[in-house]
Design a protein around this motif. Structure first.
Motif, PDB file in Angstrom:
ATOM      1  N   PHE A  79       0.882  -1.130   0.065  1.00 55.85           N
ATOM      2  CA  PHE A  79      -0.049  -0.091  -0.047  1.00 55.85           C
ATOM      3  C   PHE A  79       0.884   1.081  -0.143  1.00 55.85           C
ATOM      4  O   PHE A  79       0.493   2.276  -0.590  1.00 55.85           O
ATOM      5  CB  PHE A  79      -0.911  -0.043   1.128  1.00 55.85           C
TER       6      PHE A  79
ATOM      7  N   ASP B 210       2.904   1.391  -3.524  1.00 51.94           N
ATOM      8  CA  ASP B 210       1.874   1.476  -4.659  1.00 51.94           C
ATOM      9  C   ASP B 210       0.964   2.478  -4.651  1.00 51.94           C
ATOM     10  O   ASP B 210       0.517   3.383  -5.565  1.00 51.94           O
ATOM     11  CB  ASP B 210       1.193   0.144  -5.116  1.00 51.94           C
ATOM     12  N   VAL B 211       0.333   2.988  -3.369  1.00 56.56           N
ATOM     13  CA  VAL B 211      -0.465   4.105  -3.245  1.00 56.56           C
ATOM     14  C   VAL B 211      -0.012   5.528  -2.610  1.00 56.56           C
ATOM     15  O   VAL B 211      -0.262   6.363  -3.206  1.00 56.56           O
ATOM     16  CB  VAL B 211      -1.780   3.341  -2.446  1.00 56.56           C
TER      17      VAL B 211
ATOM     18  N   GLN C  67      -9.142   3.839   1.152  1.00 57.30           N
ATOM     19  CA  GLN C  67      -8.618   2.745   0.558  1.00 57.30           C
ATOM     20  C   GLN C  67      -7.705   1.850   1.360  1.00 57.30           C
ATOM     21  O   GLN C  67      -7.787   0.556   1.129  1.00 57.30           O
ATOM     22  CB  GLN C  67      -7.556   3.315  -0.503  1.00 57.30           C
TER      23      GLN C  67
END
Length: 383
Positions: free
Chosen positions: A14, A17-18, A44
């Motif tokens: 997370f 990637d986010v 998310q």
């Protein structure tokens, strides 16, 4: 139930990637933008099953013990937005903990639940301009006096993290019985935010507020905990807050060193990679020693908290050591990267700026050293 290893891997993905891709100078000091991105990231994080490692399950959290939180807090903090995304960032991470310990059923419903669910934000308004409270809470100048069946608060607060556009305030004030904590909505008449104080750090939800309390009237149900027991209640927040800072800042320093190691492994100067230079190698080795020692101190404190033991002494030692160690790591990472390190093209400069205030947060290191020494000498504690 997912294992800690699985949760840690989820957080790692997370963050990579986010969260990291959303870091930007455009939002670093923009309170509204940070609130917007927090809402998105927390949604998310819930979908990823990693939201609120420390929060009770009834509020959507994972209710993990401190040892597990230590690993996830560190992993999340590799991104400047990571702890915000997981709602394990200050001030609401320690605010929720304090409310969980002290709040009445009505206060839990009104204040704790919306904080834990990310529907509202809170600030802990203790610090005051001189000669008021700073590292020494006993210097508190804000007063709360009884008048016509109400508590009337008057005071001046400064450098209050999260205070800009906070919905809820937790305010220590001096009463006849002693320091007392109050929790209330910031829409209460007499509570006024003066300004957002520019600070060296960024990515602080709610900025750093200057606040005036002018004849702010509160009912008895605004008292948090026991009247006159505020100094003891404050310690319930501060001890784990110090340790949570250690967890997060270790993650920050680790990110800085990862960037620096990648750089020196590629950068060639004077006919060789920087990684082959002994002075660079010494900085890498010293940084890993600092991080390993910091992590062990932090995990030891976390284990003590999981056992229900007081960590007043050990958390002070951890706070002093870790705050200075991670500062050294970030400084070395910046030096290893040269111009890149001091630029905004890499996250190191933002991390470095965050490291310096940690020696002041939750009690200046000098105060902790003095308290530690007095305790050791008075009790003749063996090393």
């Amino acid at each position: 139930m997912r294992t800690l290893k699985e949760l840690k891997e989820r957080v790692r993905r997370f963050i990579d990637d986010v969260a990291i891709p959303l870091e930007s100078l455009d939002i670093e000091r923009d309170v509204d933008a940070l609130d917007d991105i927090a809402r998105t990231l927390r949604r998310q994080a819930r979908e990823a099953g990693i939201y609120g490692p420390q929060l009770p399950r009834e509020y959507g959290g994972l209710a993990l013990p401190w040892l597990a939180c230590a690993e996830l807090f560190e992993e999340s903090a590799r991104s400047l937005l990571g702890p915000i995304a997981l709602n394990c960032a200050p001030p609401d991470q320690p605010n929720a903990l304090l409310l969980d310990l002290l709040a009445s059923p009505a206060q839990r419903a009104q204040f704790l639940e919306p904080i834990a669910r990310s529907e509202k934000r809170a600030c802990f308004a203790m610090t005051e301009p001189a000669p008021g409270a700073g590292s020494d809470p006993s210097m508190l100048q804000t007063t709360a006096r009884r008048k016509h069946g109400k508590w009337v608060l008057n005071g001046h607060k400064k450098f209050i993290s999260g205070g800009i556009k906070a919905d809820i305030a937790i305010v220590p004030a001096r009463t006849e019985e002693g320091v007392t904590l109050f929790v209330f909505e910031t829409a209460t008449p007499g509570y006024r935010v003066v300004r957002d104080i520019p600070m060296v750090t960024g990515y602080q939800i709610g900025g750093h507020a200057e606040i005036l309390l002018e004849d702010c009237e509160l009912a008895d149900d605004a008292v948090l905990g026991v009247v006159g027991k505020g100094l003891a209640h404050i310690q319930l927040r501060l001890e784990p807050a110090r340790l949570s800072h250690c967890m997060r800042f270790i993650g920050r320093a680790r990110r800085a060193m990862d960037i620096a190691q990648g750089y020196v492994n590629e950068r060639v100067s004077f006919g060789a990679r920087l990684a082959e230079q002994q002075q660079v190698q010494a900085m890498v080795a010293d940084s890993h020693i600092d991080l390993h020692a910091s992590r062990l101190l932090t995990l030891h404190c976390a284990a003590l908290m999981d056992e229900g033991k007081s960590v007043k002494h050990h958390s002070s030692m951890a706070k002093v050591f870790v705050s200075e160690a991670v500062g050294r790591v970030a400084d070395r990472a910046m030096q290893m990267c040269g111009a890149l390190g001091i630029s905004e093209d890499a996250a190191i400069s933002a991390i470095w700026r965050e490291m310096r205030p940690f020696r002041i947060y939750d009690g200046a290191n000098e105060v902790h050293r003095s308290a530690l020494a007095r305790r050791i000498l008075d009790r003749n504690i063996s090393p």
